[in-house]
Design a protein around this motif. Structure first.
Motif, PDB file in Angstrom:
ATOM      1  N   THR A  65       0.953  -1.333  -0.056  1.00 14.37           N
ATOM      2  CA  THR A  65       0.017  -0.031  -0.024  1.00 14.37           C
ATOM      3  C   THR A  65       0.781   1.387  -0.207  1.00 14.37           C
ATOM      4  O   THR A  65       0.685   2.127  -0.690  1.00 14.37           O
ATOM      5  N   THR A  66       1.806   1.268   0.904  1.00 12.72           N
ATOM      6  CA  THR A  66       2.630   2.310   0.800  1.00 12.72           C
ATOM      7  C   THR A  66       3.227   2.780  -0.512  1.00 12.72           C
ATOM      8  O   THR A  66       3.306   3.808  -1.100  1.00 12.72           O
ATOM      9  N   ALA A  67       3.997   1.768  -1.021  1.00 10.66           N
ATOM     10  CA  ALA A  67       4.535   1.698  -2.448  1.00 10.66           C
ATOM     11  C   ALA A  67       3.427   1.979  -3.462  1.00 10.66           C
ATOM     12  O   ALA A  67       3.755   2.881  -4.487  1.00 10.66           O
ATOM     13  N   ALA A  68       2.160   1.429  -3.184  1.00  2.00           N
ATOM     14  CA  ALA A  68       1.171   1.817  -4.335  1.00  2.00           C
ATOM     15  C   ALA A  68       0.882   3.428  -4.305  1.00  2.00           C
ATOM     16  O   ALA A  68       0.072   3.981  -5.039  1.00  2.00           O
ATOM     17  N   CYS A  69       1.223   4.046  -3.032  1.00  2.00           N
ATOM     18  CA  CYS A  69       0.798   5.563  -2.922  1.00  2.00           C
ATOM     19  C   CYS A  69       1.961   6.307  -3.464  1.00  2.00           C
ATOM     20  O   CYS A  69       2.307   7.524  -3.229  1.00  2.00           O
ATOM     21  N   GLU A  70       2.884   5.547  -4.159  1.00  2.00           N
ATOM     22  CA  GLU A  70       4.189   6.177  -4.721  1.00  2.00           C
ATOM     23  C   GLU A  70       4.997   6.705  -3.884  1.00  2.00           C
ATOM     24  O   GLU A  70       5.529   7.896  -4.108  1.00  2.00           O
ATOM     25  N   HIS A 197      -4.762   0.851   5.851  1.00  2.00           N
ATOM     26  CA  HIS A 197      -4.882   2.186   6.356  1.00  2.00           C
ATOM     27  C   HIS A 197      -3.506   2.726   6.744  1.00  2.00           C
ATOM     28  O   HIS A 197      -3.353   3.647   6.453  1.00  2.00           O
ATOM     29  N   ILE A 198      -2.706   2.173   7.684  1.00  2.00           N
ATOM     30  CA  ILE A 198      -1.380   2.604   7.883  1.00  2.00           C
ATOM     31  C   ILE A 198      -0.509   2.787   6.934  1.00  2.00           C
ATOM     32  O   ILE A 198       0.169   3.632   6.683  1.00  2.00           O
ATOM     33  N   GLY A 199      -0.676   1.680   5.771  1.00  2.00           N
ATOM     34  CA  GLY A 199       0.329   1.679   4.823  1.00  2.00           C
ATOM     35  C   GLY A 199      -0.134   3.276   4.080  1.00  2.00           C
ATOM     36  O   GLY A 199       0.773   3.831   3.574  1.00  2.00           O
ATOM     37  N   ALA A 200      -1.416   3.545   3.738  1.00  2.00           N
ATOM     38  CA  ALA A 200      -2.039   4.689   3.120  1.00  2.00           C
ATOM     39  C   ALA A 200      -1.476   5.944   3.941  1.00  2.00           C
ATOM     40  O   ALA A 200      -0.912   7.105   3.602  1.00  2.00           O
ATOM     41  N   ILE A 201      -1.512   5.907   5.292  1.00  2.00           N
ATOM     42  CA  ILE A 201      -1.024   7.146   6.242  1.00  2.00           C
ATOM     43  C   ILE A 201       0.539   7.187   5.830  1.00  2.00           C
ATOM     44  O   ILE A 201       0.723   8.438   5.731  1.00  2.00           O
ATOM     45  N   LEU A 202       1.270   6.073   5.897  1.00  2.00           N
ATOM     46  CA  LEU A 202       2.614   6.479   5.706  1.00  2.00           C
ATOM     47  C   LEU A 202       2.981   6.874   4.173  1.00  2.00           C
ATOM     48  O   LEU A 202       4.146   7.497   3.914  1.00  2.00           O
ATOM     49  N   GLY A 203       1.983   6.540   3.395  1.00  2.00           N
ATOM     50  CA  GLY A 203       2.063   6.746   2.008  1.00  2.00           C
ATOM     51  C   GLY A 203       1.683   8.226   1.377  1.00  2.00           C
ATOM     52  O   GLY A 203       2.015   8.751   0.361  1.00  2.00           O
ATOM     53  N   GLY A 204       1.218   8.860   2.527  1.00  2.00           N
ATOM     54  CA  GLY A 204       0.953  10.180   2.451  1.00  2.00           C
ATOM     55  C   GLY A 204      -0.195  10.693   1.610  1.00  2.00           C
ATOM     56  O   GLY A 204      -0.144  11.957   1.297  1.00  2.00           O
ATOM     57  N   VAL A 205      -1.093   9.773   1.281  1.00  2.00           N
ATOM     58  CA  VAL A 205      -2.101  10.460   0.450  1.00  2.00           C
ATOM     59  C   VAL A 205      -3.372  10.856   1.366  1.00  2.00           C
ATOM     60  O   VAL A 205      -3.199  11.028   2.493  1.00  2.00           O
ATOM     61  N   GLN A 210      -6.949   7.297   2.048  1.00  2.00           N
ATOM     62  CA  GLN A 210      -6.918   6.764   3.334  1.00  2.00           C
ATOM     63  C   GLN A 210      -8.117   5.822   3.529  1.00  2.00           C
ATOM     64  O   GLN A 210      -7.914   4.486   3.891  1.00  2.00           O
ATOM     65  N   ASP A 211      -9.268   6.423   3.435  1.00  2.00           N
ATOM     66  CA  ASP A 211     -10.672   5.701   3.789  1.00  2.00           C
ATOM     67  C   ASP A 211     -10.841   4.629   2.711  1.00  2.00           C
ATOM     68  O   ASP A 211     -11.159   3.680   3.039  1.00  2.00           O
ATOM     69  N   ALA A 212     -10.332   5.079   1.331  1.00  2.00           N
ATOM     70  CA  ALA A 212     -10.574   3.710   0.562  1.00  2.00           C
ATOM     71  C   ALA A 212      -9.533   2.588   0.564  1.00  2.00           C
ATOM     72  O   ALA A 212     -10.127   1.625   0.395  1.00  2.00           O
ATOM     73  N   TYR A 213      -8.483   2.922   0.923  1.00  2.00           N
ATOM     74  CA  TYR A 213      -7.487   1.744   1.240  1.00  2.00           C
ATOM     75  C   TYR A 213      -8.161   1.064   2.411  1.00  2.00           C
ATOM     76  O   TYR A 213      -7.955  -0.180   2.552  1.00  2.00           O
ATOM     77  N   ARG A 214      -8.689   1.819   3.497  1.00  2.00           N
ATOM     78  CA  ARG A 214      -9.091   1.025   4.801  1.00  2.00           C
ATOM     79  C   ARG A 214     -10.277   0.289   4.494  1.00  2.00           C
ATOM     80  O   ARG A 214     -10.337  -0.995   4.957  1.00  2.00           O
ATOM     81  N   SER A 215     -11.273   0.673   3.554  1.00  2.00           N
ATOM     82  CA  SER A 215     -12.272  -0.090   3.274  1.00  2.00           C
ATOM     83  C   SER A 215     -11.987  -1.271   2.282  1.00  2.00           C
ATOM     84  O   SER A 215     -12.492  -2.270   2.544  1.00  2.00           O
ATOM     85  N   PHE A 216     -10.963  -1.081   1.448  1.00  2.00           N
ATOM     86  CA  PHE A 216     -10.529  -2.077   0.596  1.00  2.00           C
ATOM     87  C   PHE A 216      -9.982  -3.413   1.565  1.00  2.00           C
ATOM     88  O   PHE A 216     -10.378  -4.464   1.468  1.00  2.00           O
ATOM     89  N   PRO A 317      -4.459   2.745  -6.556  1.00  2.00           N
ATOM     90  CA  PRO A 317      -3.022   2.414  -6.392  1.00  2.00           C
ATOM     91  C   PRO A 317      -2.183   2.656  -7.702  1.00  2.00           C
ATOM     92  O   PRO A 317      -2.673   2.203  -8.652  1.00  2.00           O
ATOM     93  N   GLN A 318      -1.157   2.852  -7.623  1.00  2.00           N
ATOM     94  CA  GLN A 318      -0.346   3.276  -8.762  1.00  2.00           C
ATOM     95  C   GLN A 318       1.025   2.322  -8.730  1.00  2.00           C
ATOM     96  O   GLN A 318       1.423   1.576  -8.013  1.00  2.00           O
ATOM     97  N   GLY A 319       1.398   2.321 -10.287  1.00  2.00           N
ATOM     98  CA  GLY A 319       2.555   1.302 -10.541  1.00  2.00           C
ATOM     99  C   GLY A 319       2.525   0.075 -10.377  1.00  2.00           C
ATOM    100  O   GLY A 319       1.375  -0.713 -10.309  1.00  2.00           O
ATOM    101  N   GLU A 320       3.738  -0.880 -10.502  1.00  2.00           N
ATOM    102  CA  GLU A 320       3.824  -1.987 -10.044  1.00  2.00           C
ATOM    103  C   GLU A 320       3.188  -2.357  -8.705  1.00  2.00           C
ATOM    104  O   GLU A 320       2.540  -3.517  -8.656  1.00  2.00           O
ATOM    105  N   ALA A 321       3.291  -1.561  -7.748  1.00  2.00           N
ATOM    106  CA  ALA A 321       2.796  -1.957  -6.394  1.00  2.00           C
ATOM    107  C   ALA A 321       1.318  -2.272  -6.600  1.00  2.00           C
ATOM    108  O   ALA A 321       0.576  -2.926  -5.753  1.00  2.00           O
ATOM    109  N   GLY A 322       0.680  -1.442  -7.354  1.00  2.00           N
ATOM    110  CA  GLY A 322      -0.647  -1.316  -7.480  1.00  2.00           C
ATOM    111  C   GLY A 322      -1.154  -2.523  -8.284  1.00  2.00           C
ATOM    112  O   GLY A 322      -2.384  -3.092  -7.713  1.00  2.00           O
ATOM    113  N   GLU A 323      -0.635  -2.913  -9.083  1.00  2.00           N
ATOM    114  CA  GLU A 323      -0.771  -4.170  -9.744  1.00  2.00           C
ATOM    115  C   GLU A 323      -0.670  -5.286  -8.590  1.00  2.00           C
ATOM    116  O   GLU A 323      -1.427  -6.429  -8.740  1.00  2.00           O
TER     117      GLU A 323
END
Lengths: 337, 337
Positions: A65-70, A197-205, A210-216, A317-323
């Motif tokens: 998740t962190t990586a998918a937030c670029e 959720h934590i991955g998205a917080i650290l990913g800075g989105v 963050q909510d969308a990642y949490r729901s996912f 989610p972006q890039g290779e991590a998103g995939e």
């Protein structure tokens, strides 16, 4: 392909961070204590190795998740260790609470060192999860650390809620499908949700992402558990490696069972008479299916899967991590074992 | 006088903050779970009331320290709740590990609701301590919250270390007085030390003062435990309310016992022969004293007390709270019960 490639670089980093965290007890006075933890983590003792460590799904979810937030995932590795330590703390205590003698084919901690030591091992893993999440301070602003830690702590309370419900359901006979969701929300979905959720917080989105990642994460957790319930009754034994109907034998109040009980038909009638015996599980699984419980549970699994994929699309989610994240979600949801 | 006056205003604030923290489980799905926690905290059920809550020494230490740093203590109340929740988490798990059926004259949690629920109650109290320390974010900068939380988490690992040593000593026969200190450093001194350290962090004093408060709490904890060991063998039963020699009956490896064992005299000889019986405790306590163990333990108690008072002087606590802190330390160290 993206998943395999990223996993191959992330897993060694996760493992080495976990070892660094657990090494806090690697001191002269507490060596036997340290050994209890390294045994449970799958690094030492009989049967140590990759079969014993588990798949480290939760820390992977954090890093992907962190990586998918670029953003780079390397700095997030102590948060990844934190969620895995929470997971393992809950396993050690679960094994005592359920009186389970085996986990991943090996003796459980309490079976070897006794119940009192087992409780203390779980407690220590829990403490280390707190220490690991605080270690984020080496790379992130204090505000971010407090946010990530707060998510983790709230999730841990959800775990105890789910555990309470699970244990209290054992002796209750008034349960319907509506009692299922709060239990697995706590026991399974909360921690997977926290990972994303934590991955998205650290990913800075921003917060909506963050909510969308949490729901996912939450929906993946629910879908995973519903799928697990299906496999526990109608799974192919040759693939899952455990008796397909073992959930019936154990009297586990899974979603299909709760659905069947609410129907008040032949399944419910048999269930009320006492523990299911092994020579009747095959027939009973068919009875349960004929009363619509397979159809119903499968429908729920599809709903949760749709919810998961919609949320992931919204998270964008972006890039290779998103995939890779998409691949991992599919693996968790559509697994056969 | 200062202590009584401040305690009278602080205790209600501590109690109401504790109730606010525990109320996280006061929800329809988890009402019976919430009740297990409120019972343990001494608020509900048979024997509820001030005898059942304990003295709340640890949260008082936090608030008195903050106030002695010449800052308001009201904002620190969630940290005070956090240390008390840690203390209570460890009590609930201790009672299971020691197979104790009574605590403060009431049935223990696991005795009423069973061992699996008991583990979960301890886990929930532990989670809430983490949530309570994070709640500091409402009043303090995030950097301060991370510092306070880190101290708390490190302390919790010390608790598990002390618990490990305590349990492992039960079956060991190769112990000397040198094995005593790391155990009680974890079991007793670590949390008292953390109370003063966290109080000083929130009080905003510089690091050398923080260190002095930390050392003060640590030394008070050691002195308190050594005093407890003396009372456990030579205490006046009419004052302590428990059989003076109960530590001998229980085979507890307290400081006087470890000293006696290292002497290799009559006491050690008798100890090696198996459990002490009640009709021999009085004589055996005298034998132990005659071999110098009373003198030795008292000397250690004096050393720790001196250390505590020196540290407090260095910390230079201010005003009424400073006086109260001195009073509380004297009460803890020079108690007869």
């Amino acid at each position: 392909m993206s998943l395999k490639k990223l996993t191959d670089t992330m897993l060694p980093a996760i493992e080495s961070e976990l070892q660094r965290q657990v090494a806090r007890l690697d001191e002269p006075h507490t060596l036997p204590f340290h050994e209890m933890l390294t045994y449970h983590m799958g690094w030492t003792g009989n049967g140590a190795g990759s079969d014993a460590t588990g798949k480290r799904i939760r820390p992977l979810l954090v890093l992907l998740t962190t990586a998918a937030c670029e953003t780079g995932w390397l700095h997030a590795v102590s948060a990844a260790a934190a969620v895995e330590l929470v997971h393992n703390f809950s396993l050690v205590h679960d094994d005592i609470q359920d009186n389970s003698e085996k986990r991943r084919g090996r003796k459980t901690v309490w079976t070897i060192w006794g119940m009192p030591m087992g409780i203390n091992v779980g407690d220590a893993l829990f403490v280390m999860s707190n220490q690991a999440i605080m270690d984020l301070i080496e790379h992130y602003p204090a505000e971010t650390v407090v946010k990530a830690a707060t998510v983790l702590h709230n999730t841990c309370l959800d775990l105890t809620r789910g555990q309470f419900l699970d244990m209290s359901y054992e002796t209750r006979n008034d349960l319907g499908v509506e009692n299922y969701w709060p239990m697995i929300a706590g026991k399974t979905a909360a921690l997977l949700s926290a990972c994303c959720h934590i991955g998205a917080i650290l990913g800075g989105v921003d917060e909506s992402k963050q909510d969308a990642y949490r729901s996912f994460g939450h929906a993946v957790g629910l879908a995973f558990q519903v799928q697990d319930d299906i496999l526990g009754i109608w799974g192919d034994e040759s693939i899952t490696g455990k008796s397909a109907a073992s959930d019936l034998l154990e009297g586990k109040k899974s979603l299909p069972v709760l659905h069947g009980l609410s129907k008040g038909g032949k399944f419910a009638e048999r269930w009320a008479k006492g523990p299911i015996q092994s020579d009747e599980v095959e027939d009973l699984a068919q009875v349960l299916a004929s009363e619509g419980s397979y159809e119903y549970t499968h429908g729920m699994s599809r709903q949760m899967t749709t919810l998961a994929l919609d949320s992931l699309r919204e998270a964008d989610p972006q890039g290779e991590a998103g995939e890779a994240l998409m691949e991992l979600a599919n693996k968790l949801i559509n697994r056969e074992q």
